[in-house]
Motif scaffolding. Sequence first.
Motif, PDB file in Angstrom:
ATOM      1  N   THR A   1       0.887  -1.215   0.095  1.00 14.90           N
ATOM      2  CA  THR A   1      -0.067  -0.014   0.017  1.00 14.90           C
ATOM      3  C   THR A   1       0.825   1.170   0.092  1.00 14.90           C
ATOM      4  O   THR A   1       0.292   2.242  -0.362  1.00 14.90           O
ATOM      5  CB  THR A   1      -0.988   0.034   1.400  1.00 14.90           C
ATOM      6  OG1 THR A   1      -0.135  -0.338   2.299  1.00 14.90           O
ATOM      7  CG2 THR A   1      -1.912  -1.148   1.114  1.00 14.90           C
ATOM      8  N   VAL A   2       2.027   1.122   0.435  1.00 16.20           N
ATOM      9  CA  VAL A   2       3.171   2.193   0.357  1.00 16.20           C
ATOM     10  C   VAL A   2       3.514   2.745  -0.999  1.00 16.20           C
ATOM     11  O   VAL A   2       3.935   1.530  -1.542  1.00 16.20           O
ATOM     12  CB  VAL A   2       4.290   2.196   1.300  1.00 16.20           C
ATOM     13  CG1 VAL A   2       5.204   3.241   1.238  1.00 16.20           C
ATOM     14  CG2 VAL A   2       3.997   1.690   2.847  1.00 16.20           C
ATOM     15  N   ALA A   3       3.199   3.732  -1.599  1.00 18.19           N
ATOM     16  CA  ALA A   3       3.634   4.010  -2.931  1.00 18.19           C
ATOM     17  C   ALA A   3       4.217   5.618  -3.075  1.00 18.19           C
ATOM     18  O   ALA A   3       3.827   6.332  -2.122  1.00 18.19           O
ATOM     19  CB  ALA A   3       2.669   3.854  -3.943  1.00 18.19           C
ATOM     20  N   GLY A   4       5.295   5.622  -3.849  1.00 14.22           N
ATOM     21  CA  GLY A   4       5.850   6.969  -4.148  1.00 14.22           C
ATOM     22  C   GLY A   4       7.379   6.786  -3.969  1.00 14.22           C
ATOM     23  O   GLY A   4       8.123   5.817  -4.093  1.00 14.22           O
ATOM     24  N   THR A   5       8.194   7.888  -4.133  1.00 12.97           N
ATOM     25  CA  THR A   5       9.604   8.014  -4.297  1.00 12.97           C
ATOM     26  C   THR A   5      10.102   8.205  -2.770  1.00 12.97           C
ATOM     27  O   THR A   5       9.952   9.165  -2.561  1.00 12.97           O
ATOM     28  CB  THR A   5      10.036   9.288  -5.252  1.00 12.97           C
ATOM     29  OG1 THR A   5       9.562   9.022  -6.505  1.00 12.97           O
ATOM     30  CG2 THR A   5      11.524   9.195  -5.138  1.00 12.97           C
ATOM     31  N   ILE A   6      10.776   7.191  -2.480  1.00 16.24           N
ATOM     32  CA  ILE A   6      11.322   7.159  -1.075  1.00 16.24           C
ATOM     33  C   ILE A   6      12.882   7.837  -1.065  1.00 16.24           C
ATOM     34  O   ILE A   6      13.416   7.391  -1.888  1.00 16.24           O
ATOM     35  CB  ILE A   6      11.403   5.560  -0.511  1.00 16.24           C
ATOM     36  CG1 ILE A   6       9.848   5.112  -0.442  1.00 16.24           C
ATOM     37  CG2 ILE A   6      12.135   5.804   0.945  1.00 16.24           C
ATOM     38  CD1 ILE A   6      10.104   3.674  -0.040  1.00 16.24           C
TER      39      ILE A   6
END
Length: 98
Positions: A54-59
């Motif tokens: 469920t975690v999404a994006g640019t880390i």
Amino acid sequence: MALTISAHNKTKAWFRDMIAYGTYTIGNAVTQMPIHSLTLTGDVITLQFYLAETVAGTITKFQVIDKDGEVWDDQPDSIVKPALNGLLVTFKYTLTRV
């Protein structure tokens, strides 16, 4: 003079026991992540955190936080994580007696 074997083992246990949680940064949001696993094998401490699908994006950063709330380890990164898969983040530390 080197540490005794007993002191070396106690230092490794102290190091292991000082870790509280991790964080990851996406944009300006810093989010805590619980410890998935923490093992001590010989002189190697392996610390793992799991980010769900469920975690999404640019880390842009991973951090290890100690029991006092202080940053223990700070790793800049640039990982584009899609909401498809989970992500296992691993930190390894080796404490050697010389």
